[in-house]
Design a protein around this motif. Structure first.
Motif, PDB file in Angstrom:
ATOM      1  N   VAL A 117       0.830  -1.212   0.000  1.00 51.02           N
ATOM      2  CA  VAL A 117       0.000   0.000   0.000  1.00 51.02           C
ATOM      3  C   VAL A 117       0.860   1.256   0.000  1.00 51.02           C
TER       4      VAL A 117
ATOM      5  N   ASP B 205      -0.608  -6.247  -2.343  1.00 50.97           N
ATOM      6  CA  ASP B 205      -1.320  -6.177  -1.071  1.00 50.97           C
ATOM      7  C   ASP B 205      -2.802  -5.909  -1.347  1.00 50.97           C
TER       8      ASP B 205
ATOM      9  N   ALA C  51      -4.993  -4.658   0.400  1.00 57.32           N
ATOM     10  CA  ALA C  51      -5.431  -3.359   0.912  1.00 57.32           C
ATOM     11  C   ALA C  51      -5.256  -2.247  -0.120  1.00 57.32           C
TER      12      ALA C  51
ATOM     13  N   LEU D 110      -8.336  -0.672  -1.625  1.00 51.56           N
ATOM     14  CA  LEU D 110      -9.155   0.234  -0.828  1.00 51.56           C
ATOM     15  C   LEU D 110      -8.753   1.692  -1.016  1.00 51.56           C
TER      16      LEU D 110
END
Length: 346
Positions: free
Chosen positions: A259, A281, A283, A286
């Motif tokens: 991230v 990743d 994440a 998001l």
């Protein structure tokens, strides 16, 4: 005969499970060597791809054979084998042959008819032969599977047109960003998947930077072939946040993109993670302006391709079933000829 198969695929398990069970080439080689030296199975082949992990074997006792395969599959995975059992399928004898023939023919693929799986089956066979675990009936079955895969593609239209992750990736870019022409695309990796995707996008007019995470010489050669620019891995971050599309397809056991490597909200960024284990990743998806897709996401979009090719898949399935029946009858005849007959008492 007790030809057995234990495995999982994109239909049976989600990506986080498949990436836990995946074998690198070195891991597969070590496992086959272990099988050969322990003599618990009379033969074995490991097929590990983005969408499946399958262990084939031959054992005197079927139940014991499946337990052995499960031990080899689940060893060192940081989870109890019971965790994986709901995701696994088990086939034996004719059903195992039928499944392998469907795999080699592209009938069990996320993208029906894709050609890459045939090459992956061949490589799995070759590795087993090199390590000395491609023996007896397993050798005959895998040789026949490759012939069937070729015959299915030759006699049906299952592989006609653009049937690959390259064509699917190009279509997905079109859905999210518009045509790839003029788009800045960073491709991480130099394997067949990266090369396949790179060629499709280069033909579509994309500006491609090819990032090598291991072999720069190979990256430079591939870059020349597809009209791209090759850079070494330390230069990744310079291009990462200038890209419209990032495609990662390495064999790394660790995350390639975290991230903190991304600048959020700069402009729309599409990341396509084609690796198992995943390179990016989760994440990252998001972050504002970032769309992250993995192999399971691509698989859901490939369902449309399946619907269009369903008729050809039926024809290909009939051909593969015919070949399964013929080989099974042959193996049963060979088995009966090898078994000792009744002893005459005098």
């Amino acid at each position: 005969m007790n030809f057995i198969l234990l495995g999982t695929n994109h239909l049976r398990s989600p990506l986080p499970v498949r990436e836990r069970l995946a074998f690198s080439r070195k891991e597969a080689e070590r496992t086959l060597e272990l099988i050969r030296t322990r003599s618990e199975l009379s033969g074995a082949v490991i097929l590990s791809t983005c969408n499946r992990v399958e262990l084939y074997g031959q054992a005197e006792n079927r139940r014991e054979g499946f337990l052995r395969l499960e031990n080899y599959l689940c060893a060192g995975r940081d989870r109890d084998p019971l965790y994986f059992r709901p995701y696994l399928y088990r086939y034996h004898d004719q059903d195992a042959i039928r499944h392998l023939f469907a795999v080699a023919s592209g009938l069990d693929s996320q993208i029906p008819g894709e050609r890459q799986i045939w090459e992956q089956v061949r490589k799995a066979r070759d590795l087993a032969e090199t390590t000395g675990t491609l023996t007896g009936e397993i050798k005959e079955i895998f040789i026949r599977s490759l012939r069937v895969g070729n015959e299915v593609r030759r006699e049906t239209k299952i592989s006609e047109g653009n049937v690959s992750f390259g064509s699917l990736t190009r279509r997905i870019i079109g859905e999210f960003l518009g045509e790839p022409g003029g788009r800045k695309v960073v491709i991480i990796g130099t394997g067949k998947m990266a090369g396949l995707v790179g060629r499709y996008l280069s033909d579509a007019g994309a500006e491609i930077v090819l990032v090598s995470n291991r072999n720069f010489k190979k990256a430079a050669g591939l870059a020349r072939d597809i009209g791209a620019r090759a850079v070494r891995f330390p230069g990744l971050h310079r291009y990462l946040n200038q890209a419209d599309v990032v495609i990662s397809a390495t064999a790394s056991p660790h995350l390639i993109i975290k991230v903190g490597d991304l600048v959020a909200g700069r402009r729309p960024l599409l990341i396509i993670d084609l690796a198992v284990p995943r390179d990016v990743d989760a994440a990252a998806g998001l972050l504002p302006g970032v769309t992250l897709l993995d192999l399971d996401d691509l698989g859901r979009r490939a369902e449309e391709n399946l619907n269009r090719r369903r008729e050809e898949a039926r024809a290909a399935g009939k051909l593969a079933e015919r070949e399964t029946e013929q080989l099974w009858k042959k193996l049963l005849i060979l088995k009966s000829e090898l078994e000792p007959g009744p002893v005459a008492w005098h």
